[in-house]
Design an enzyme around this catalytic site. Sequence first.
Site, PDB file in Angstrom:
ATOM      1  N   CYS A 213       6.056  -5.327   0.390  1.00  0.00           N
ATOM      2  CA  CYS A 213       6.171  -3.997  -0.199  1.00  0.00           C
ATOM      3  C   CYS A 213       6.131  -2.881   0.859  1.00  0.00           C
ATOM      4  CB  CYS A 213       5.125  -3.836  -1.297  1.00  0.00           C
ATOM      5  SG  CYS A 213       5.628  -2.663  -2.554  1.00  0.00           S
TER       6      CYS A 213
ATOM      7  N   ILE B  55       5.079  -3.296  -7.635  1.00  0.00           N
ATOM      8  CA  ILE B  55       4.322  -2.058  -7.849  1.00  0.00           C
ATOM      9  C   ILE B  55       5.000  -0.937  -7.065  1.00  0.00           C
ATOM     10  CG2 ILE B  55       2.086  -0.903  -7.618  1.00  0.00           C
ATOM     11  CD1 ILE B  55       0.806  -3.723  -7.602  1.00  0.00           C
ATOM     12  N   ARG B  56       5.619  -0.020  -7.776  1.00  0.00           N
ATOM     13  CA  ARG B  56       6.374   1.071  -7.118  1.00  0.00           C
ATOM     14  C   ARG B  56       7.140   0.537  -5.904  1.00  0.00           C
ATOM     15  NH1 ARG B  56       1.499   2.909  -7.844  1.00  0.00           N
ATOM     16  NH2 ARG B  56       1.063   3.056  -5.629  1.00  0.00           N
TER      17      ARG B  56
ATOM     18  N   HIS C  40       4.571  -8.460  -4.457  1.00  0.00           N
ATOM     19  CA  HIS C  40       3.216  -8.706  -3.935  1.00  0.00           C
ATOM     20  C   HIS C  40       2.791 -10.153  -4.192  1.00  0.00           C
ATOM     21  CE1 HIS C  40       1.696  -4.585  -3.052  1.00  0.00           C
ATOM     22  NE2 HIS C  40       2.675  -4.244  -3.868  1.00  0.00           N
TER      23      HIS C  40
ATOM     24  N   GLY D 185       0.867  -1.174   0.000  1.00  0.00           N
ATOM     25  CA  GLY D 185       0.000   0.000   0.000  1.00  0.00           C
ATOM     26  C   GLY D 185       0.896   1.213   0.000  1.00  0.00           C
ATOM     27  N   GLU D 186       0.632   2.131   0.869  1.00  0.00           N
ATOM     28  CA  GLU D 186       1.441   3.352   0.959  1.00  0.00           C
ATOM     29  C   GLU D 186       1.968   3.452   2.390  1.00  0.00           C
ATOM     30  OE1 GLU D 186       2.366   5.153  -1.635  1.00  0.00           O
ATOM     31  OE2 GLU D 186       3.590   6.261  -0.210  1.00  0.00           O
ATOM     32  N   SER D 187       3.276   3.273   2.534  1.00  0.00           N
ATOM     33  CA  SER D 187       3.840   3.163   3.886  1.00  0.00           C
ATOM     34  C   SER D 187       3.640   4.422   4.726  1.00  0.00           C
ATOM     35  CB  SER D 187       5.322   2.812   3.806  1.00  0.00           C
ATOM     36  OG  SER D 187       6.002   3.728   2.978  1.00  0.00           O
TER      37      SER D 187
ATOM     38  N   ARG E 152      13.019   3.243  -0.939  1.00  0.00           N
ATOM     39  CA  ARG E 152      11.623   3.331  -1.389  1.00  0.00           C
ATOM     40  C   ARG E 152      11.564   3.661  -2.869  1.00  0.00           C
ATOM     41  NH1 ARG E 152       7.908   7.438   1.547  1.00  0.00           N
ATOM     42  NH2 ARG E 152       6.376   6.335   0.286  1.00  0.00           N
TER      43      ARG E 152
ATOM     44  N   GLU F  31       0.538 -11.795  -2.926  1.00  0.00           N
ATOM     45  CA  GLU F  31      -0.925 -11.960  -2.838  1.00  0.00           C
ATOM     46  C   GLU F  31      -1.615 -11.649  -4.160  1.00  0.00           C
ATOM     47  OE1 GLU F  31       0.803  -9.439  -1.857  1.00  0.00           O
ATOM     48  OE2 GLU F  31      -0.310  -7.569  -2.134  1.00  0.00           O
TER      49      GLU F  31
HETATM   50  N1  GLN Z   1       5.747   2.913  -2.929  1.00  0.00           N
HETATM   51  C1  GLN Z   1       5.018   2.487  -1.766  1.00  0.00           C
HETATM   52  C2  GLN Z   1       5.584   3.108  -0.490  1.00  0.00           C
HETATM   53  O1  GLN Z   1       6.583   3.734  -0.528  1.00  0.00           O
HETATM   54  C3  GLN Z   1       5.036   0.974  -1.648  1.00  0.00           C
HETATM   55  C4  GLN Z   1       4.312   0.365  -2.817  1.00  0.00           C
HETATM   56  C5  GLN Z   1       3.544  -0.864  -2.521  1.00  0.00           C
HETATM   57  O2  GLN Z   1       3.333  -1.271  -1.381  1.00  0.00           O
HETATM   58  N2  GLN Z   1       3.064  -1.463  -3.577  1.00  0.00           N
HETATM   59  O3  GLN Z   1       5.018   2.950   0.545  1.00  0.00           O
END
Ligand code: GLN
Length: 189
Positions: free
Chosen positions: A79, A133-134, A169, A47-49, A106, A171
Site C-alpha cells: 500500500c 484501505i484507501r 494489506h 500507512g500514509e506515504s 494514490r 498482513e
Molecule cells: N492512501 C494512503 C497513501 O496515499 C495509502 C493507504 C494505505 O497504506 N493503507 O499513502
Amino acid sequence: MTIGVLAVQGAFAEHIKRLKELGIDSVELRKKDDLGKPFDGIILPGGESTVQGKLLKELDMFDTLKNMIKNEVPVLATCAGLILLAEKLENDSHTYFGTLPVTVKRNAYGRQLGSFFTEEDFKGIGKIPMTFIRAPYIESSSDDVDILAKENNHTIAVRYKNQLAMSFHPELDNDTRIHEYFVDMIKGC
Ligand code: GLN
C-alpha cells in the site's frame, strides 16, 4: 533469516506478527542506527506515504534505504510502501524512492469505495484474501515488470527484480502466503 520492518508509521506491527507466525525474526527500523543492523530483507508497510516520506527524510533514513533497495536488498512493499517505491505518481507531484518502474495512482478507489475486501488470484500462489484501505493501484508499468495480480482489471501486485509490491494489506488477513512468498524470494536472491 531476519527481516527489517520499517516502523516509523503505519501497519508495521501486523507484518511482524505474520513473520513471527512463520518463525522469522524481525527488527524494527525506527531510526538511522537500525539500518546498520543485519537483516536480509525489508518490509515497507501501509500507512500514509506522505508522512512516511517526510519522517524518513527527517530521521535521515531515506538515502540509506534507497541505496539498499537499489543494491537489490529484497523488499516487500504494501500500500503506502508501493507509493514510496513508485517511479511516478499519477496524481501527486511527489516521488520517493522511485526504484520501481511503475506509475501509481494514490487513493485510486475514491472515497466511497476507499476500503473493501476481495479474493483474487495471485500468480504463483492462487486465490488469496485481499484487504484494501484507501489503496493505490498501478496504472502502468514497464515491460520488464511482472504483473502478479489484478482486481477489476487494475494491476494491484507486481514484482520487479528485488521488489515485490502490492496495493492491498496481506498482513491484515489471517493468511501468511504472501510473507512466505517473500521469504522464498529472499532465499532465491
Ligand atoms: N492512501 C494512503 C497513501 O496515499 C495509502 C493507504 C494505505 O497504506 N493503507 O499513502
